[in-house]
Design a protein around this motif. Structure first.
Motif, PDB file in Angstrom:
ATOM      1  N   ASP A 166       4.908   6.172  -2.053  1.00  0.00           N
ATOM      2  CA  ASP A 166       4.014   6.179  -0.901  1.00  0.00           C
ATOM      3  C   ASP A 166       2.963   5.084  -1.032  1.00  0.00           C
ATOM      4  N   VAL A 167       2.087   4.996  -0.041  1.00  0.00           N
ATOM      5  CA  VAL A 167       1.103   3.913  -0.001  1.00  0.00           C
ATOM      6  C   VAL A 167       0.086   4.031  -1.128  1.00  0.00           C
ATOM      7  N   ASN A 168      -0.193   5.247  -1.579  1.00  0.00           N
ATOM      8  CA  ASN A 168      -1.117   5.411  -2.693  1.00  0.00           C
ATOM      9  C   ASN A 168      -0.551   4.787  -3.961  1.00  0.00           C
ATOM     10  N   GLU A 169       0.734   5.032  -4.223  1.00  0.00           N
ATOM     11  CA  GLU A 169       1.380   4.388  -5.366  1.00  0.00           C
ATOM     12  C   GLU A 169       1.430   2.877  -5.179  1.00  0.00           C
ATOM     13  N   ALA A 170       1.552   2.432  -3.936  1.00  0.00           N
ATOM     14  CA  ALA A 170       1.589   0.995  -3.666  1.00  0.00           C
ATOM     15  C   ALA A 170       0.270   0.331  -4.054  1.00  0.00           C
ATOM     16  N   VAL A 171      -0.838   0.967  -3.693  1.00  0.00           N
ATOM     17  CA  VAL A 171      -2.155   0.413  -4.034  1.00  0.00           C
ATOM     18  C   VAL A 171      -2.349   0.402  -5.549  1.00  0.00           C
ATOM     19  N   VAL A 231       7.776   1.585   0.802  1.00  0.00           N
ATOM     20  CA  VAL A 231       7.427   2.992   0.588  1.00  0.00           C
ATOM     21  C   VAL A 231       8.511   3.884   1.184  1.00  0.00           C
ATOM     22  N   CYS A 232       8.570   5.127   0.704  1.00  0.00           N
ATOM     23  CA  CYS A 232       9.652   6.051   1.088  1.00  0.00           C
ATOM     24  C   CYS A 232       9.169   7.155   2.025  1.00  0.00           C
TER      25      CYS A 232
END
Length: 352
Positions: A337-342, A292-293
């Motif tokens: 970000d972590v939302n995109e990761a999920v 994540v960035c």
């Protein structure tokens, strides 16, 4: 003066299991998630906005997790229960359970101190006097007292715009001071924490036990490790994936298990106290890394300051005893970000 005894709890990096019982009719997960904390979920004490949105997708209407989740962090600057309570409050989820570790007698370094010069002096005193800092130094002990380091992060992300010095930077200072004074290299009994394989192996065990205890319809067979630091989170996840692939084919002595990270060493600091045996067996098929960035890594703020330069061409921030394998720094996936990761994990697993 009696030998100074430092009693502390050994941590392979703090591992917190996400709490909450999953509804039986939703227990179909065959994957687990490993979350870094700083730079992924929070920046210092400030939650990253995408984190709450991401975790709403992982829990049901009662706030209970639907997939096995383990938080894996190198930060050892507070009690595990305190960290669990902070995460629960920030993410609006059930309080994560904590796992205790066996007490041992050793010099164990958890995290960067507030007063570096005082702590550097104390540790050097203890090492030079073989645990009796009130005595005079007659000869330099060889070997010196066992040292275990539980965090190798050179940098980490807090509220500041630039990354802060981490415990890895403190270790660089300690190693160089010891070398300058004695002419000898400081040697570690074990290096524990990301990117050490033993940390990911332990998190792997926790995820699978969580799945078994909650009655998943299928065993956990894939891991996704989400982190913000290419040199620790991504390097460690990729290294563990390499170990998984080789473990299914070959016996795993220490040097093979280390993935060739160390040169000229029979005992592998990254493996720690299990160097004479094997790591816990794993049925996991793969461990994919997601960068994540929102923390240490940014697509546009890498060193050197040229966005065309690959992250594999930057200076290695890993520990002195780990040689650099550029291929292990490249993530399986890169997201904002972590939302995109999920969301990405759900797509990979064909989940709604």
């Amino acid at each position: 003066m009696a030998a100074l005894r430092i009693w502390l709890r050994l941590k392979r990096a703090t591992a917190l299991r996400a709490g909450g019982a999953w509804a039986r009719n939703k227990c179909q997960s065959s994957f687990g998630l490993l979350f870094d904390i700083d730079g992924v979920l929070v920046r210092g004490r400030t939650p990253i906005p995408a984190a709450k949105e991401a975790f709403r997708k992982l829990v049901d209407s009662r706030g209970e997790f639907q997939v096995p989740v383990v938080f894996v962090t190198n930060a050892g600057n507070c009690l595990r229960q305190v960290k669990a309570e902070q995460l629960s409050e920030v993410l609006d989820v059930e309080p994560p359970a904590t796992k205790d570790f066996t007490q041992i007698e050793a010099v164990i370094l958890f995290g960067e101190p507030v007063r570096w010069e005082t702590n550097l002096q104390l540790i050097i005193d203890v090492l030079l006097t073989n645990g009796s800092p009130g005595d005079c130094v007659r000869t330099v002990p060889d070997p010196h007292l066992p040292i275990l380091a539980c965090n190798m992060d050179l940098m980490w992300m807090a509220e500041a715009q630039m990354a802060r010095f981490g415990h890895g930077t403190f270790l660089v200072c300690l190693e160089n001071i010891y070398k300058k004074i004695t002419g000898k290299d400081l040697k570690y009994k074990a290096l524990i924490g990301k990117p050490s394989i033993i940390t990911y192996n332990y998190a792997d065990c926790l995820v699978r036990k969580l799945g078994e205890s909650r009655g998943l319809d299928a065993p956990v067979c894939r891991l996704y490790a989400i982190g913000d630091n290419p040199m620790t989170d991504i390097y460690g996840a990729n290294l563990y994936n390499r170990y998984i692939q080789s473990a299914h084919k070959l016996p795993v002595p220490a040097k093979v298990a280390a993935g060739g990270m160390l040169e000229g060493q029979e005992e592998v600091p990254g493996i720690g106290p299990v160097h004479e045996g094997k790591l816990a067996g794993s049925a996991i098929e793969s461990c994919k890394s997601i960068l994540v960035c929102t923390g240490v890594y940014s697509r546009h703020e890498q060193l050197p300051c040229d966005p065309s330069v690959s992250v594999t061409e930057t200076v290695f921030h890993g520990h002195r005893d780990f040689h650099f394998d550029p291929s292990l720094v490249e993530p399986s996936f890169e997201v904002q970000d972590v939302n995109e990761a999920v969301d990405l994990v759900f797509r990979e697993e064909n989940r709604d």
